[in-house]
Scaffold this motif. Structure first.
Motif, PDB file in Angstrom:
ATOM      1  N   ARG A  70      49.212  35.929 -45.102  1.00  0.00           N
ATOM      2  CA  ARG A  70      48.983  37.011 -44.149  1.00  0.00           C
ATOM      3  C   ARG A  70      47.988  37.994 -44.752  1.00  0.00           C
ATOM      4  N   ARG A 105      49.651  38.651 -48.546  1.00  0.00           N
ATOM      5  CA  ARG A 105      51.058  38.277 -48.728  1.00  0.00           C
ATOM      6  C   ARG A 105      51.098  36.769 -48.497  1.00  0.00           C
ATOM      7  N   ASP A 147      46.250  41.546 -43.238  1.00  0.00           N
ATOM      8  CA  ASP A 147      46.365  42.465 -42.102  1.00  0.00           C
ATOM      9  C   ASP A 147      47.376  41.885 -41.119  1.00  0.00           C
ATOM     10  N   GLU A 148      47.005  41.725 -39.867  1.00  0.00           N
ATOM     11  CA  GLU A 148      47.921  41.195 -38.861  1.00  0.00           C
ATOM     12  C   GLU A 148      47.725  39.696 -38.623  1.00  0.00           C
ATOM     13  N   VAL A 149      46.845  39.079 -39.403  1.00  0.00           N
ATOM     14  CA  VAL A 149      46.531  37.663 -39.210  1.00  0.00           C
ATOM     15  C   VAL A 149      47.407  36.811 -40.129  1.00  0.00           C
ATOM     16  N   VAL A 150      48.218  35.956 -39.521  1.00  0.00           N
ATOM     17  CA  VAL A 150      49.085  35.028 -40.249  1.00  0.00           C
ATOM     18  C   VAL A 150      48.480  33.640 -40.109  1.00  0.00           C
ATOM     19  N   SER A 179      39.654  40.402 -38.384  1.00  0.00           N
ATOM     20  CA  SER A 179      39.692  41.611 -39.216  1.00  0.00           C
ATOM     21  C   SER A 179      38.298  42.053 -39.651  1.00  0.00           C
TER      22      SER A 179
END
Length: 96
Positions: A50, A90, A52-55, A79
């Protein structure tokens, strides 16, 4: 195995450009300890990551005793990431 680290996006210019985040030495050493339980060949390590908000799901590439986290366009573009940008990652190593 879960890890979190910061890194700088780098660009490798091969036949087409590729972008990576180098995994720091300490985290690379932790991954190496479980590599035999995670790798499915060629030394690549499957991960869920992950930024930012991208998984996303990918595999780490072994490089010079460490690892590189590849960033596809589908990961970078939402992003606005490019070479030289600092990111917080992460990541979960997928063990067999």
């Amino acid at each position: 195995m879960e890890l979190a680290f910061s890194g700088r996006v780098i660009e490798w210019r091969g036949p087409s450009p590729y972008y990576f985040v180098p995994v720091p030495d300490e985290e690379s050493a932790e991954i190496l300890e479980v590599a035999a339980l995670a790798s499915y060949g060629w030394g690549v390590i499957p991960v869920d990551a992950r930024i930012d908000e991208v998984v996303f799901r990918t595999s780490l590439f072994p490089k010079d005793g460490g690892y590189l986290l590849p960033l596809k366009d589908a990961v970078r573009k939402p992003s606005g990431l490019t070479a030289g940008d600092d990111v917080r990652v992460r990541m979960t190593v997928r063990l067999r």
